[in-house]
Design an enzyme around this catalytic site. Structure first.
Site, PDB file in Angstrom:
ATOM      1  N   CYS A 162      57.536 -40.422   1.366  1.00 42.59           N
ATOM      2  CA  CYS A 162      56.171 -40.822   1.720  1.00 42.59           C
ATOM      3  C   CYS A 162      55.145 -40.541   0.627  1.00 42.59           C
ATOM      4  O   CYS A 162      53.970 -40.873   0.779  1.00 42.59           O
ATOM      5  CB  CYS A 162      55.769 -40.133   3.017  1.00 42.59           C
ATOM      6  SG  CYS A 162      57.038 -40.280   4.270  1.00 42.59           S
ATOM      7  N   HIS A 295      46.785 -37.420   4.409  1.00 39.43           N
ATOM      8  CA  HIS A 295      48.103 -37.927   4.786  1.00 39.43           C
ATOM      9  C   HIS A 295      48.076 -38.198   6.294  1.00 39.43           C
ATOM     10  O   HIS A 295      48.519 -39.234   6.734  1.00 39.43           O
ATOM     11  CB  HIS A 295      49.176 -36.921   4.389  1.00 39.43           C
ATOM     12  CG  HIS A 295      50.563 -37.451   4.507  1.00 39.43           C
ATOM     13  ND1 HIS A 295      50.961 -38.597   3.864  1.00 39.43           N
ATOM     14  CD2 HIS A 295      51.638 -37.029   5.221  1.00 39.43           C
ATOM     15  CE1 HIS A 295      52.232 -38.839   4.161  1.00 39.43           C
ATOM     16  NE2 HIS A 295      52.664 -37.913   4.986  1.00 39.43           N
ATOM     17  N   GLU A 306      48.372 -29.634   6.818  1.00 35.36           N
ATOM     18  CA  GLU A 306      47.394 -30.289   5.943  1.00 35.36           C
ATOM     19  C   GLU A 306      46.015 -29.654   6.128  1.00 35.36           C
ATOM     20  O   GLU A 306      45.290 -29.420   5.152  1.00 35.36           O
ATOM     21  CB  GLU A 306      47.353 -31.789   6.255  1.00 35.36           C
ATOM     22  CG  GLU A 306      46.622 -32.599   5.195  1.00 35.36           C
ATOM     23  CD  GLU A 306      46.794 -34.099   5.369  1.00 35.36           C
ATOM     24  OE1 GLU A 306      47.410 -34.532   6.374  1.00 35.36           O
ATOM     25  OE2 GLU A 306      46.309 -34.851   4.501  1.00 35.36           O
ATOM     26  N   LYS A 327      46.299 -43.865   9.201  1.00 36.78           N
ATOM     27  CA  LYS A 327      47.574 -44.020   9.914  1.00 36.78           C
ATOM     28  C   LYS A 327      47.405 -44.301  11.403  1.00 36.78           C
ATOM     29  O   LYS A 327      48.306 -44.837  12.038  1.00 36.78           O
ATOM     30  CB  LYS A 327      48.454 -42.807   9.659  1.00 36.78           C
ATOM     31  CG  LYS A 327      48.931 -42.769   8.205  1.00 36.78           C
ATOM     32  CD  LYS A 327      49.997 -41.739   7.963  1.00 36.78           C
ATOM     33  CE  LYS A 327      50.532 -41.798   6.543  1.00 36.78           C
ATOM     34  NZ  LYS A 327      49.636 -41.218   5.536  1.00 36.78           N
ATOM     35  N   HIS A 332      52.189 -45.525   9.523  1.00 36.25           N
ATOM     36  CA  HIS A 332      52.641 -44.836   8.316  1.00 36.25           C
ATOM     37  C   HIS A 332      53.483 -45.826   7.503  1.00 36.25           C
ATOM     38  O   HIS A 332      54.557 -46.233   7.939  1.00 36.25           O
ATOM     39  CB  HIS A 332      53.470 -43.619   8.727  1.00 36.25           C
ATOM     40  CG  HIS A 332      53.801 -42.693   7.603  1.00 36.25           C
ATOM     41  ND1 HIS A 332      53.717 -43.056   6.274  1.00 36.25           N
ATOM     42  CD2 HIS A 332      54.212 -41.397   7.591  1.00 36.25           C
ATOM     43  CE1 HIS A 332      54.078 -42.038   5.515  1.00 36.25           C
ATOM     44  NE2 HIS A 332      54.380 -41.018   6.292  1.00 36.25           N
ATOM     45  N   PHE A 392      58.811 -36.049   2.940  1.00 34.76           N
ATOM     46  CA  PHE A 392      60.152 -35.493   3.140  1.00 34.76           C
ATOM     47  C   PHE A 392      60.594 -34.814   1.857  1.00 34.76           C
ATOM     48  O   PHE A 392      60.367 -35.333   0.770  1.00 34.76           O
ATOM     49  CB  PHE A 392      61.127 -36.665   3.334  1.00 34.76           C
ATOM     50  CG  PHE A 392      61.496 -36.940   4.744  1.00 34.76           C
ATOM     51  CD1 PHE A 392      60.660 -36.599   5.780  1.00 34.76           C
ATOM     52  CD2 PHE A 392      62.693 -37.569   5.033  1.00 34.76           C
ATOM     53  CE1 PHE A 392      61.014 -36.878   7.085  1.00 34.76           C
ATOM     54  CE2 PHE A 392      63.050 -37.859   6.332  1.00 34.76           C
ATOM     55  CZ  PHE A 392      62.222 -37.514   7.353  1.00 34.76           C
TER      56      PHE A 392
END
Lengths: 410, 399
Positions: A162, A295, A306, A327, A332, A392
């Protein structure tokens, strides 16, 4: 004052669940709409959840104007359309010639490859069409864009889950600063597929209902698809051809949590390192940052980590730092999330307003973030914003974009 | 700013861990091809049978089994290569704390992705294993290397088909030049699964012939008919000169330059016909870096179009032509084959003729090194030409 960035954005392109142009994305984000709904192309039968943000069918003129369209995977089509829009917006002719292309992606044409593998394994009826295997290459969207643009220069696809799109933009910045190229097309493209839809569901990361970043009752992410592309060039090159800089790309930073394959570091240590590296690269103090395109996946762990990272970097100012996440609107976009969010960040600087996060509910008070909701939040003319991506494998990446004063350099 | 040093090398391939195994296989022209599992019936009936496999080899010496069981084959290969590379470079935990990781992969986590697709497509989407999904991403090996080595610097995975490994070296050099990392674990990792092998076979990409009834890819040969799929990982420790000197490390090589280009006339799954555009770019790259190379480690793998383009580009860009090594003739088609061989050429040594090579393709007009003792090269150029249009190159100098 920091030194003027030597790299500027001169063109934007976007294919998103809002539509096939930057204008579609701009209008949709401003309204705070969500386009996460029941998909038509992606078959969600047998999955735990039913929602996703799918790019609508393409306009007829695109089908006619792009050679080889019918043979392209969806991820390739998104890439080609967004890259063509960005290059045209930058006032560049094609073939583009000497330039670099830096692209992010995670699964590319996996949806088409699933058709091949499904037939090979006997899961679907029909003869396997081996040509579909060419679609699955993660570098296929970037290559397709480079061929369409007639680009001659380094082409590099980055696949760090991502964070891919944000890392690709950082790579383009490095290449221009190093003098390897003075013009770069940077972005990313990904398309919905069974593998990621089933995979994120297996992790229980997908929301069955609405995707609500930074809200108290958030229950997970929604998956989306699309492409975002920036045309980047040295400020000197842009000035020499009288191109209007839309924003300055002032800095980039990256880090790795080295903590866990999927869970973010609970204190957001890696995110802190990436943001600080990007700020240092831009020569900016945290106080110079006017907003953050987060994010913000809406998973419990991501938004927790975050928020903690923001508190570490921005200290007492965190509760007053406007934060937004696209998002909740477009889902996403995985490997292209950072690319589309960079486009959104440039749009915020251009429009002098931070787009709202979809959904009217207030932010989770325990997170301590100033979430922009409902309507856009005004920005000062000389603002700077950060776009942050967390991935990830703990790969984190941040970029700093700065506004361009009227008629001037950033 | 001075060019970064390479202060360590680690390899995990079919010959096991270490560069010596690669050097020995090149010296003996030993193709460690083994049979691929064709039991699913997905291959062509008369299709390819073998690949150069490495992921079945034990890794317990480097990775505790309890940790390794959570990794896919590519992650295990990459972690062994990274551990041996950092040991070779004499790097400890404090130096690794800020290290970056840049790995390239051609097809990503093929074996894990195959298992996951079988679960989803043959059982049910809800049968998807979260542990497999986590390891199915292309950046799983780079993430596992960071996790096992405690490397908290930038973590990047490059996917640009066969051009990726050298682009990864270029990315590593850029991270060092930009002051973003003093140490980068840079390299390539590839794995082969039965499904990937079958798809490549059906695509007509794999060799089905060779001497003595075996399969040998015979790069640049008139009768070449495809590549030999291969697995392996190589990691080079790319380090800033000042950092290496401060800790008293010696350079094994100097990464004098890395770059790439693209030919938009290329078909999406093949190679451009006209070698001149990429030859111009390669010649310009070499011209910027001064001294001509004394050896070339080509990406020649037996692909009809790929070897043709590469041979013609090299013939245009390099005059005189240095010895052309084609390590994929022996080691199979994977990114680490070229990286490991480049390190071998700097030391020199015996290299056997490419197995099965008979006659140079008259349309190309170049032949791989005919065998014998290779003098240590002061400068080696490494080149790679990917289907789809991308090309990349790197220069390694002997200190």
């Amino acid at each position: 004052m920091s030194p003027a960035p030597r790299v500027v954005v001169t063109g934007l392109g976007a294919v998103s669940p809002f539509g096939w142009t930057v204008a579609d994305l701009r209008a949709g984000l401003r309204r705070g709409d969500t386009v996460i709904r029941t998909p038509r192309r992606l078959d969600t039968a047998g999955h735990r959840t039913r929602l996703a943000a799918e790019v609508p069918p393409p306009p007829a003129d695109l089908l006619a104007s792009v050679g080889g369209w019918r043979r392209m995977a969806w991820a390739d089509r998104f890439a080609v359309a967004a890259a063509a829009e960005a290059v045209a917006a930058a006032g560049l002719a094609t073939p583009v010639g000497r330039a670099g292309l830096y692209f992010g992606g995670s699964t590319a044409g996996m949806a088409e490859c699933e058709q091949l593998v499904g037939r090979l394994l006997g899961a679907f009826p029909g003869r396997p069409r081996i040509a579909l295997a060419a679609s699955q290459q993660i570098n296929a969207p970037g290559d397709a864009a480079a061929r369409h643009l007639g680009l001659r220069g380094p082409v590099e696809t980055i696949s760090s889950a991502c964070s891919s799109g944000t890392l690709a933009i950082g790579a383009a910045l490095e290449a221009i600063r190093d003098g390897e190229v003075d013009l770069a097309v940077a972005g990313g493209s990904d398309a919905l597929c069974q593998l990621t839809y089933a995979g994120f569901n297996s992790l229980r990361s997908v929301a069955a209902g609405r995707c609500l970043p930074f809200r108290a009752h958030r229950e997970g992410l929604s998956l989306g698809e699309g492409a975002g592309v920036l045309v980047l060039e040295s400020a000197d090159r842009a000035a020499a051809r009288s191109a209007r800089p839309l924003a300055g790309l002032a800095g980039a930073g990256a880090s790795c949590d080295a903590h866990h394959m999927t869970a973010p570091h609970p204190e957001g240590a890696g995110a802190v390192a990436a943001i600080r590296a990007a700020l240092a690269d831009a020569g900016l103090h945290p106080d110079a940052i006017a907003f953050l395109n987060a994010h913000g996946t809406a998973t419990t762990h991501n938004d927790d980590a975050e928020s903690r990272a923001l508190a570490k970097v921005f200290g007492d100012r965190t509760p007053r730092l406007p934060v937004t996440s696209v998002k909740g609107a477009v889902g996403h976009l995985l490997g292209s999330a950072g690319a589309l969010e960079a486009v959104a960040t440039v749009l915020a600087l251009l429009d002098r307003e931070v787009q709202p996060t979809a959904g009217d509910d207030p932010a989770d008070p325990t997170l301590g973030v100033d979430l922009v909701t409902g309507s856009p939040r005004p920005l000062a003319a000389e603002a700077a914003g950060i776009s942050l991506s967390l991935a990830f494998g703990g790969a984190n990446a941040a970029i700093v974009l700065v506004a361009v004063p009227e008629g001037g350099r950033p | 700013m001075s060019a970064p040093w390479i202060t360590g090398v680690g390899v995990m391939g079919a010959a096991g861990a270490g560069l010596d195994g690669v050097a020995d296989d090149l010296a003996a022209a030993r193709i460690r091809a083994t049979g691929v599992d064709r039991s699913a019936g997905l291959h062509r009936p008369a299709g390819a049978l073998t690949a150069v496999l490495a992921s079945h080899l034990p890794t317990a010496e480097w990775i505790p089994p309890l940790v390794a069981r959570r990794m896919g084959p590519g992650s295990r290969l990459a972690v062994v290569a990274a551990r041996t590379a950092t040991a070779d470079a004499g790097l400890g935990a404090p130096e690794l704390h800020r290290a970056a990781v840049v790995l390239a992969t051609i097809y990503g986590a093929a074996a894990v992705t195959e298992k996951l697709l079988r679960q989803i497509l043959l059982e049910s989407p809800e049968a998807a294993s979260p542990a497999l999904f986590t390891e199915s991403v292309a950046n799983a090996p780079a993430a596992q290397v960071a996790l096992q080595m405690g490397a908290r610097g930038p973590n990047v995975t490059v996917v640009q088909r066969q051009a990726g490994a050298l682009l990864a070296l270029g990315r590593a050099a850029a991270l060092v030049r930009g002051g973003r990392a003093d140490v980068v674990l840079a390299g390539a990792v590839d794995e082969v699964s039965p499904l990937l092998h079958a798809v490549l076979d059906r695509f007509g990409a794999l060799t089905t012939s060779g001497p003595d009834g075996g399969e040998a890819p015979r790069p640049f040969d008139r009768r070449r008919d495809g590549c030999l799929a291969g697995e392996g990982a190589a990691v080079l420790v790319v380090e800033s000169e000042w950092h290496a000197q401060r800790r008293g490390a010696r350079p094994l090589a100097i990464l004098a330059g890395a770059g790439g280009s693209f030919d938009p006339s290329s078909p999406r799954s093949g190679w451009a016909r006209d070698p001149r555009p990429l030859a111009e770019d390669l010649a310009a790259f070499l011209g910027r870096h001064g001294a001509p190379p004394e050896a070339a480690v080509t990406g020649g793998c037996g692909a009809r179009g790929g070897d043709r383009l590469e041979g013609l580009v090299l013939a245009h860009a390099l005059d005189p032509l240095p010895p052309l090594l084609a390590p994929k003739a022996v080691l199979g088609d994977h990114g680490s084959a070229q990286l490991a061989t480049a390190m071998v050429t700097l030391a020199g040594g015996h290299v056997a003729p490419a197995p099965g090579f008979g006659e140079a393709d008259p349309e190309i007009g170049v032949a791989p090194f005919s065998g014998g003792d290779l003098a240590p090269a002061r400068r080696t150029v490494v080149t790679a030409f990917a289907p789809g249009g991308a090309a990349s190159w790197a220069l390694l100098d002997r200190p």
